[in-house]
Design a protein around this motif. Structure first.
Motif, mmCIF file in Angstrom:
data_model
loop_
_atom_site.group_PDB
_atom_site.id
_atom_site.type_symbol
_atom_site.label_atom_id
_atom_site.label_comp_id
_atom_site.label_asym_id
_atom_site.label_seq_id
_atom_site.Cartn_x
_atom_site.Cartn_y
_atom_site.Cartn_z
ATOM 1 N N ILE A 279 0.840 -1.202 0.000
ATOM 2 C CA ILE A 279 0.000 0.000 0.000
ATOM 3 C C ILE A 279 0.876 1.254 0.000
ATOM 4 N N PHE A 280 0.527 2.216 -0.819
ATOM 5 C CA PHE A 280 1.237 3.495 -0.916
ATOM 6 C C PHE A 280 0.235 4.589 -0.543
ATOM 7 N N ILE A 281 0.481 5.236 0.579
ATOM 8 C CA ILE A 281 -0.440 6.242 1.105
ATOM 9 C C ILE A 281 0.168 7.625 0.892
ATOM 10 N N TYR A 282 -0.565 8.473 0.203
ATOM 11 C CA TYR A 282 -0.106 9.843 -0.039
ATOM 12 C C TYR A 282 -1.337 10.759 -0.094
ATOM 13 N N PRO A 283 -1.155 12.090 -0.085
ATOM 14 C CA PRO A 283 -2.301 12.994 -0.005
ATOM 15 C C PRO A 283 -3.378 12.697 -1.044
ATOM 16 N N GLY A 284 -4.612 12.698 -0.555
ATOM 17 C CA GLY A 284 -5.759 12.279 -1.355
ATOM 18 C C GLY A 284 -6.330 10.984 -0.820
ATOM 19 N N TYR A 285 -5.495 10.216 -0.103
ATOM 20 C CA TYR A 285 -5.945 8.966 0.510
ATOM 21 C C TYR A 285 -6.858 9.278 1.698
ATOM 22 N N LYS A 286 -7.965 8.555 1.816
ATOM 23 C CA LYS A 286 -8.895 8.717 2.935
ATOM 24 C C LYS A 286 -8.662 7.592 3.941
ATOM 25 N N TYR A 287 -8.184 7.959 5.125
ATOM 26 C CA TYR A 287 -7.916 6.950 6.154
ATOM 27 C C TYR A 287 -9.215 6.299 6.620
ATOM 28 N N SER A 309 1.591 13.246 5.497
ATOM 29 C CA SER A 309 0.882 14.378 4.884
ATOM 30 C C SER A 309 -0.549 14.022 4.499
ATOM 31 N N ALA A 310 -0.790 12.747 4.186
ATOM 32 C CA ALA A 310 -2.150 12.311 3.855
ATOM 33 C C ALA A 310 -3.062 12.392 5.072
ATOM 34 N N LEU A 311 -2.480 12.263 6.263
ATOM 35 C CA LEU A 311 -3.275 12.307 7.494
ATOM 36 C C LEU A 311 -3.488 13.732 7.992
ATOM 37 N N ALA A 312 -2.437 14.545 7.948
ATOM 38 C CA ALA A 312 -2.506 15.874 8.570
ATOM 39 C C ALA A 312 -2.577 17.013 7.563
ATOM 40 N N GLY A 313 -2.467 16.702 6.266
ATOM 41 C CA GLY A 313 -2.451 17.754 5.257
ATOM 42 C C GLY A 313 -1.018 18.168 4.951
#
Length: 342
Positions: A279-287, A309-313
């Protein structure tokens, strides 16, 4: 989104070369993921931000002393093997340095012949498959002859091998430590439990792909490495009960995060499962599963800073990193910590 969007200036002297004397005396930055507000604390203060009924999820993997230095059987030429993962039995995938010495069929010895290996195959990215021969139990031989595979940015020798293990490490198999967990002490974990906070464990064996740079400019084109994970029923039940009760799931580290987000369904519930995740998580991903995250400060342009950054912006995270540099926080594996909170 470009890799360069996640770059920041990091003075070399802020890269921590050794662990602090007391694990939980490291600094802790509190980042509010909604407002971007930052507070400065110490790691032992993390208990103030954990509430009764919340669940802290820890990765209990244990780092193997996976760095073996040996010599070529015929010539005595020096070689280093870094074990990445067991293929089957005594066959392992590894990195060889220098790779040109590790040709198929060549034999190498370690510890004056206590351990020998033969190169049996070459796989993607130049990694080797080697097969070991030895007397006794492999794990014991490896404990005796192997060294801790510290990341390339740590140049000082580690005096105590256990300082590159979490106090709750259990399941051997990692080529690198889940470093966010290095800050916890047994005493702090007891205090957290006494407050009514649940602790759940999973296993993700960290691979060296963690340190692999992103070589494409467009992050959508990056291909993630895969890592093996396990979540058992008992710990899945703890996480699901927390979700049902409306309490928070706090992941300790990007490894715990990747495992939970791999397993979690669209409602954030998990189930007993094992397998490989890329899994590759980056901004735009919804936790789906985690609400908050405890993590170290990561390399510029790395997949780890993208996950955070995907979590906190992205803007909040880059501001926080610039603040960390200004306040002289310690970075990377033996560095300071951040709690991203709601």
């Amino acid at each position: 989104m470009k890799v360069s969007d996640f770059d920041f200036y990091l003075p070399e002297e802020l890269i921590a070369q050794h662990p602090l004397e007391k694990r939980d005396s490291s600094r802790l930055m509190i980042l509010d993921k909604k407002t971007g507000v930052i507070k400065h604390k110490y790691f032992h203060d993390v208990i103030e931000y954990l509430n009764e009924g919340d669940t802290l999820v820890l990765n209990n993997t244990r780092v193997m002393p996976a760095r073996l230095i040996g010599e070529k059987e015929e010539t005595g030429g020096k070689i280093e093997f870094l074990l990445l993962k067991r293929i089957q039995g005594d066959k392992w995938e590894c990195l060889a340095k220098p790779g040109k010495r590790a040709k198929i069929g060549q034999k190498f010895t370690f510890g004056e012949g206590k351990l020998t290996c033969t190169v049996v195959d070459i796989v993607e990215e130049g990694n080797r498959i080697i097969e070991f021969s030895y007397d006794g139990i492999f794990e014991q031989v490896l404990d005796e002859l192997g060294e801790m595979p510290l990341p390339p940015y740590i140049t000082e020798k580690l005096q105590d091998k256990e300082r590159y293990q979490t106090v709750y490490s259990k399941e051997k198999g990692s080529a690198a430590a889940p470093t966010a967990g290095l800050h916890f002490t047994e005493e702090l974990l007891q205090q957290i439990r006494a407050k009514g906070v649940n602790i759940a464990y999973l296993t993700l064996h960290v691979g060296l792909g963690t340190f692999r740079p992103v070589k494409v400019e467009d992050i959508n084109e990056h291909i993630m490495h895969s890592e093996y994970y396990v979540l058992d029923r008992e710990n899945a039940d703890i996480i699901n009960k927390t979700k049902k009760n409306g309490n928070k799931i706090i992941a300790v580290g990007t490894t715990s995060t990747r495992t939970l987000e791999t397993i979690g369904d669209e409602n954030g519930f998990v189930r007993e499962q094992s397998g490989w995740t890329d899994i590759f998580i980056y901004p735009g991903y919804k936790y789906k599963v985690i609400d908050e995250l405890i993590t170290n400060f990561h390399l510029p342009e790395s997949t780890l800073i993208m996950l955070v950054s995907a979590l906190a912006g992205k803007e909040n995270v880059m501001n926080a990193y610039n603040e960390a540099v200004k306040e002289k926080y310690r970075f990377f594996s033996f560095g300071d910590s951040m709690l991203i909170k709601e």
